[in-house]
Enzyme design. Structure first.
Site, PDB file in Angstrom:
ATOM      1  N   LYS A 262       0.809  -1.223   0.149  1.00  0.00           N
ATOM      2  CA  LYS A 262       0.058   0.131  -0.040  1.00  0.00           C
ATOM      3  C   LYS A 262       0.944   1.216   0.074  1.00  0.00           C
ATOM      4  O   LYS A 262       1.565   1.313   0.979  1.00  0.00           O
ATOM      5  CB  LYS A 262      -1.071  -0.134   1.234  1.00  0.00           C
ATOM      6  CG  LYS A 262      -1.686   1.399   1.441  1.00  0.00           C
ATOM      7  CD  LYS A 262      -2.603   1.296   2.931  1.00  0.00           C
ATOM      8  CE  LYS A 262      -3.001   2.761   3.126  1.00  0.00           C
ATOM      9  NZ  LYS A 262      -3.800   2.860   4.217  1.00  0.00           N
ATOM     10  N   ASP A 267      -2.338  10.485   3.430  1.00  0.00           N
ATOM     11  CA  ASP A 267      -3.736  10.060   3.286  1.00  0.00           C
ATOM     12  C   ASP A 267      -4.542  11.080   4.658  1.00  0.00           C
ATOM     13  O   ASP A 267      -4.464  10.877   5.743  1.00  0.00           O
ATOM     14  CB  ASP A 267      -3.874   8.475   4.223  1.00  0.00           C
ATOM     15  CG  ASP A 267      -5.228   7.950   4.477  1.00  0.00           C
ATOM     16  OD1 ASP A 267      -6.218   8.518   3.921  1.00  0.00           O
ATOM     17  OD2 ASP A 267      -5.550   7.218   5.282  1.00  0.00           O
ATOM     18  N   LYS A 274      -9.967  13.102   7.820  1.00  0.00           N
ATOM     19  CA  LYS A 274      -9.503  12.586   9.334  1.00  0.00           C
ATOM     20  C   LYS A 274      -9.268  13.982  10.040  1.00  0.00           C
ATOM     21  O   LYS A 274      -9.101  15.126   9.481  1.00  0.00           O
ATOM     22  CB  LYS A 274      -7.963  12.143   9.208  1.00  0.00           C
ATOM     23  CG  LYS A 274      -7.882  10.629   8.700  1.00  0.00           C
ATOM     24  CD  LYS A 274      -6.502  10.368   8.633  1.00  0.00           C
ATOM     25  CE  LYS A 274      -6.432   8.864   7.947  1.00  0.00           C
ATOM     26  NZ  LYS A 274      -7.105   8.009   8.911  1.00  0.00           N
ATOM     27  N   ASP A 285       1.906   6.541   5.255  1.00  0.00           N
ATOM     28  CA  ASP A 285       0.679   5.679   4.928  1.00  0.00           C
ATOM     29  C   ASP A 285       1.295   5.075   3.556  1.00  0.00           C
ATOM     30  O   ASP A 285       0.472   4.191   3.058  1.00  0.00           O
ATOM     31  CB  ASP A 285      -0.512   6.204   4.644  1.00  0.00           C
ATOM     32  CG  ASP A 285      -1.774   5.462   4.992  1.00  0.00           C
ATOM     33  OD1 ASP A 285      -1.536   4.364   5.567  1.00  0.00           O
ATOM     34  OD2 ASP A 285      -2.775   5.743   4.616  1.00  0.00           O
ATOM     35  N   ASP A 344     -12.190   7.176   3.739  1.00  0.00           N
ATOM     36  CA  ASP A 344     -10.770   6.932   4.454  1.00  0.00           C
ATOM     37  C   ASP A 344     -10.375   5.531   4.535  1.00  0.00           C
ATOM     38  O   ASP A 344      -9.161   5.096   5.079  1.00  0.00           O
ATOM     39  CB  ASP A 344     -10.809   7.451   6.042  1.00  0.00           C
ATOM     40  CG  ASP A 344      -9.727   7.820   6.660  1.00  0.00           C
ATOM     41  OD1 ASP A 344      -8.648   7.748   6.108  1.00  0.00           O
ATOM     42  OD2 ASP A 344      -9.688   8.008   7.825  1.00  0.00           O
ATOM     43  N   GLU A 346      -9.307   3.661   2.224  1.00  0.00           N
ATOM     44  CA  GLU A 346      -8.554   3.764   1.025  1.00  0.00           C
ATOM     45  C   GLU A 346      -7.642   2.657   0.700  1.00  0.00           C
ATOM     46  O   GLU A 346      -7.577   2.329  -0.745  1.00  0.00           O
ATOM     47  CB  GLU A 346      -8.055   5.184   0.703  1.00  0.00           C
ATOM     48  CG  GLU A 346      -6.687   5.486   1.187  1.00  0.00           C
ATOM     49  CD  GLU A 346      -6.657   5.502   2.626  1.00  0.00           C
ATOM     50  OE1 GLU A 346      -7.524   5.458   3.332  1.00  0.00           O
ATOM     51  OE2 GLU A 346      -5.291   5.090   3.032  1.00  0.00           O
ATOM     52  N   ARG A 348      -7.481  -0.351   1.070  1.00  0.00           N
ATOM     53  CA  ARG A 348      -8.099  -1.811   0.738  1.00  0.00           C
ATOM     54  C   ARG A 348      -8.454  -1.562  -0.771  1.00  0.00           C
ATOM     55  O   ARG A 348      -8.562  -2.450  -1.440  1.00  0.00           O
ATOM     56  CB  ARG A 348      -9.063  -2.184   1.590  1.00  0.00           C
ATOM     57  CG  ARG A 348     -10.309  -1.126   1.606  1.00  0.00           C
ATOM     58  CD  ARG A 348     -11.307  -1.445   2.904  1.00  0.00           C
ATOM     59  NE  ARG A 348     -10.630  -0.958   4.139  1.00  0.00           N
ATOM     60  CZ  ARG A 348     -11.097  -1.158   5.151  1.00  0.00           C
ATOM     61  NH1 ARG A 348     -12.334  -1.742   5.535  1.00  0.00           N
ATOM     62  NH2 ARG A 348     -10.508  -0.523   6.285  1.00  0.00           N
TER      63      ARG A 348
HETATM   64  N1  BES Z   1      -4.058   4.600   6.863  1.00  0.00           N
HETATM   65  C1  BES Z   1      -5.144   4.387   7.826  1.00  0.00           C
HETATM   66  C2  BES Z   1      -4.770   3.552   9.134  1.00  0.00           C
HETATM   67  C3  BES Z   1      -3.762   4.140   9.844  1.00  0.00           C
HETATM   68  C4  BES Z   1      -4.134   4.460  11.031  1.00  0.00           C
HETATM   69  C5  BES Z   1      -2.495   3.923   9.547  1.00  0.00           C
HETATM   70  C6  BES Z   1      -3.148   4.677  12.162  1.00  0.00           C
HETATM   71  C7  BES Z   1      -1.609   4.171  10.373  1.00  0.00           C
HETATM   72  C8  BES Z   1      -1.814   4.646  11.516  1.00  0.00           C
HETATM   73  C9  BES Z   1      -6.232   3.896   6.974  1.00  0.00           C
HETATM   74  O1  BES Z   1      -6.411   4.248   5.780  1.00  0.00           O
HETATM   75  C10 BES Z   1      -7.535   4.365   7.585  1.00  0.00           C
HETATM   76  O2  BES Z   1      -7.834   5.365   7.715  1.00  0.00           O
HETATM   77  N2  BES Z   1      -8.131   3.408   8.173  1.00  0.00           N
HETATM   78  C11 BES Z   1      -9.454   3.560   8.792  1.00  0.00           C
HETATM   79  C12 BES Z   1     -10.452   2.458   8.369  1.00  0.00           C
HETATM   80  C13 BES Z   1     -11.995   2.873   8.560  1.00  0.00           C
HETATM   81  C14 BES Z   1     -12.428   4.263   8.008  1.00  0.00           C
HETATM   82  C15 BES Z   1     -12.910   1.724   8.457  1.00  0.00           C
HETATM   83  C16 BES Z   1      -9.130   3.470  10.454  1.00  0.00           C
HETATM   84  O3  BES Z   1      -8.508   2.931  10.859  1.00  0.00           O
HETATM   85  O4  BES Z   1      -9.729   4.532  11.109  1.00  0.00           O
HETATM   86 ZN    ZN Z   2      -4.630   4.930   4.648  1.00  0.00          ZN
HETATM   87 MN    MN Z   3      -7.293   6.205   5.245  1.00  0.00          MN
END
Ligand code: BES
Ligand code: ZN
Ligand code: MN
Length: 498
Positions: A262, A267, A274, A285, A344, A346, A348
Site C-alpha cells: 500500500k 492519507d 481525518k 501511509d 478513509d 482507501e 484496501r
Molecule cells: N491509513 C489509515 C490507517 C492507519 C491508522 C495507519 C493509524 C497508520 C496509523 C487507513 O487508511 C484508515 O484511515 N483506516 C480507517 C478505516 C476506517 C475508516 C474503516 C481507520 O482505521 O480508522
Molecule cells: Zn490509509
Molecule cells: Mn485512510
C-alpha cells in the site's frame, strides 16, 4: 550513520597508537569476567570489578556503563557492555546489544569505538549489524542543529579473532541494511517530497541492481480497469502510479514470490476527512510500499536465488472538487463493484487492484501484502507486532517463525464467513467498511481476500499500521520509520524459498 569496520585481534589489549575514544568489552551476567575483561581489570588496577561492584550494572543484555579515564589504558573510556545469559546470547541479542552500545556512546558524546568481541565471528557481525541499524538518522532537513545536539559516534571497529568470517557475514547484512535504510528514507520523507511520481522515480534506482522496473500511468491503469485504485487518487493533483519491480535471481520461468504494498503517499482521509490532530502521521501511509521496495532492493543487492516481484500502488488520498464521495460505486479490475462508504478506508481499494493485477500478470507462488491498513490493528495488538491474516497455515507459520528470529513479530488473527458478510453492500458487490466498527482489521482483511483469486494461491496480509513508525527508540530501531518487514521477509525468503 556510524561506519563499521572489522579487524583481527590477536591480543586483547589495544594498540597504544590506536585512535578511538571508547574501548568496549563484553560482560556476561554470570559475574565471571572473560579473559579479555579480566585483562583490562588487571591493567586498570581493578577498575572493571570495582565498576561492577559500584552500581546496577550486572552484565544484563543491553546494559552499558563507562569507566571514564581508566587508569593506564590510554583511552577516554572503557565501556562494559552486558551480553546477558550466555545460553541466550544469540544473533538477535547480539544485534540488540549493538544497538544499545550505539545509544550509550552517542549519549556520552563518544566519537569512535573499538569493541573487543571475544565470541564467534557471527556474533561479532551481528553486533555490528545491530549497531549500524540503530545508528540510522534522518537529519537532512536539520540545517541549524548544533554539533552537540547531533549523534557523535562516527566509527566502530569490531575486533574479533576471525575477522574474515565476520566480514563475510556482515557483507550480507550490508545488503539488508541498504534495503532497510532505503525504506526508512522514503517513509521519513514528507509528502511534499515523496508522492506517487517521485516514489516511482526512486523505484527506478533499483534498475542498477538488475531489477526491471515498470511504471504504469493513470491512462494504462484505466485501460486495465483499475477503478478502485484510481478512485482513491482522483482527488489529488498528483498522478497515481502503479510500479512493478521484477527481480529474477531464480530458475527461469519459476513462479515468482509476490510482494504487494500500500503506497498512500498521504492519507487525509479524503472527503471522509481525518481530524487535524496527528494527520501529519499519514505521510507514512506508504510504508507498505516502502517496505516492498526496500525488500526487493535487499534481494537484488544480495543476489538472492529467487524470482520475486514487487508491486506498489501509489496514490495520494485528498479531498477536492474531483475527489470520490462517500457512496460512490467503483468497479475494480476484478470486475467486482465496491460501494465506497468511507473514503478513509482507501488502502484496501488500492490493494484490491494491485493484488488482482499481481495475480493476473504473474501467477505468483505466493502473495504477501503489506499495508498500514487500519487503526484497529493498533488497538488490538499495539506497536510491537503486525497483524497477520492468511488463507494458508504453512506460510503463516513460516512468517511467525522468522518474525521471532529477526525480532519483527506477527500475530495471526482470524478470517471467516461471519466477518466476510459484514462487508456485503445493499447496492454493490461489497462495501469498503464493515456495517459497524466491530473487528475493523478483520473486515479490512476480508475485503482484501475478495481479491485473492482462490485458496490455491497462498496469501498473507500484514497490517503494519502499528509497527511501521515508532515514537519510541527501540533496540535496533531509532524513533521514526522502522522499515518493519524488510528484515522479516528477507529472512522468510532466505530460510524457506531459496
Ligand atoms: N491509513 C489509515 C490507517 C492507519 C491508522 C495507519 C493509524 C497508520 C496509523 C487507513 O487508511 C484508515 O484511515 N483506516 C480507517 C478505516 C476506517 C475508516 C474503516 C481507520 O482505521 O480508522
Ligand atoms: Zn490509509
Ligand atoms: Mn485512510
Amino acid at each position: 550513520m556510524t561506519d563499521i569496520s572489522f579487524l583481527e585481534h590477536t591480543t586483547s589489549l589495544p594498540n597504544s597508537k590506536a585512535k578511538f575514544d571508547a574501548l568496549v568489552v563484553l560482560i556476561g551476567d554470570a559475574g565471571k569476567l572473560s579473559s579479555t575483561a579480566s585483562g583490562f581489570d588487571k591493567q586498570t588496577g581493578g577498575a572493571v570489578k570495582a565498576a561492577i561492584a559500584a552500581g546496577k550494572f550486572s552484565g544484563k543484555k543491553g546494559q552499558a556503563i563507562s569507566i571514564l579515564a581508566p587508569h593506564k589504558l590510554g583511552v577516554a573510556r572503557l565501556v562494559l557492555l552486558g551480553t546477558g545469559k550466555e545460553k541466550e546470547f544469540d544473533a538477535l541479542v547480539a544485534q540488540n546489544i549493538g544497538g544499545s552500545l550505539v545509544s550509550h556512546l552517542n549519549n556520552e558524546g563518544a566519537k569512535s569505538a573499538r569493541i573487543i568481541v571475544d565470541a564467534s565471528a557471527e556474533i561479532a557481525a551481528n553486533i555490528a549489524y545491530g549497531a549500524k541499524l540503530k545508528s540510522y538518522n534522518f537529519d537532512k532537513y536539520q540545517t541549524t542543529k548544533k554539533a552537540e545536539e547531533k549523534p557523535t559516534l562516527v566509527t566502530i571497529e569490531v575486533a574479533v579473532k576471525d575477522a574474515k568470517t565476520a566480514i563475510k557475514h556482515y557483507s550480507v547484512f550490508e545488503k539488508i541494511i541498504a534495503g532497510v535504510f532505503f525504506t526508512r528514507d522514503v517513509v521519513s520523507e514528507p509528502a511534499n517530497i515523496i508522492y506517487p511520481e517521485s516514489l516511482a522515480e526512486k523505484c527506478k534506482e533499483l534498475t542498477k541492481l538488475g531489477v526491471k522496473v515498470e511504471v504504469l500511468t493513470v491512462a494504462q491503469m484505466q485501460k486495465l480497469g483499475m477503478g478502485a485504485l484510481l478512485g482513491v487518487g482522483q482527488g489529488s493533483v498528483k498522478e497515481s502510479k502503479l510500479v512493478v519491480m521484477k527481480y529474477e535471481g531464480g530458475a527461469k520461468g519459476k513462479a515468482p514470490l509476490a510482494f504487494v504494498g500500500k503506497g498512500v503517499t498521504f492519507d487525509t482521509g479524503g472527503i471522509s476527512i481525518k481530524p487535524a490532530n496527528g494527520m501529519e502521521e499519514m505521510k507514512h501511509d506508504m510504508a507498505g510500499a516502502g517496505t516492498v521496495i526496500g525488500l526487493i532492493k535487499t534481494l537484488a543487492g544480495r543476489k538472492a536465488k529467487v524470482n520475486a516481484v514487487g508491486v506498489v500502488g501509489l496514490v495520494e488520498n485528498m479531498p477536492d472538487g474531483n475527489a470520490q464521495r462517500p457512496g460512490d460505486v467503483v468497479t475494480s479490475m476484478s470486475g467486482q463493484t465496491i460501494e465506497v462508504l468511507n473514503t478513509d478506508a482507501e488502502g484496501r481499494l488500492v490493494l484490491a487492484d494491485a493484488l488482482w493485477y499481481t495475480q493476473e500478470k504473474f501467477k505468483p507462488a505466493f502473495v504477501i501484502d503489506l499495508a498500514t491498513l487500519t487503526g484497529a490493528i493498533v488497538v488490538a495488538l499495539g506497536t510491537s507486532r503486525a497483524g497477520l491474516f492468511s488463507n494458508n497455515d504453512k506460510l503463516s507459520e513460516q512468517i511467525f517463525a522468522v518474525g521471532k528470529k529477526v525480532g519483527e513479530e506477527v500475530w495471526r488473527l482470524p478470517l471467516g464467513e461471519v466477518y466476510d458478510k459484514q462487508i456485503n453492500s445493499d447496492i454493490a458487490d461489497m462495501q469498503n467498511i464493515g456495517a459497524d466498527r466491530e473487528a475493523g482489521s478483520i473486515t479490512a482483511a476480508q475485503f482484501l481476500q475478495r481479491f485473492i483469486k482462490d485458496d490455491k494461491t497462498p496469501w498473507v496480509h500484514l497490517d503494519i499500521a502499528g509497527v511501521a513508525w515508532t515514537k519510541k527508540t527501540l533496540d535496533i530501531v531509532p524513533k521514526g520509520a522502522s522499515a518493519y518487514g524488510v528484515r522479516l521477509l528477507n529472512e522468510l525468503v532466505s530460510e524457506y524459498y531459496e
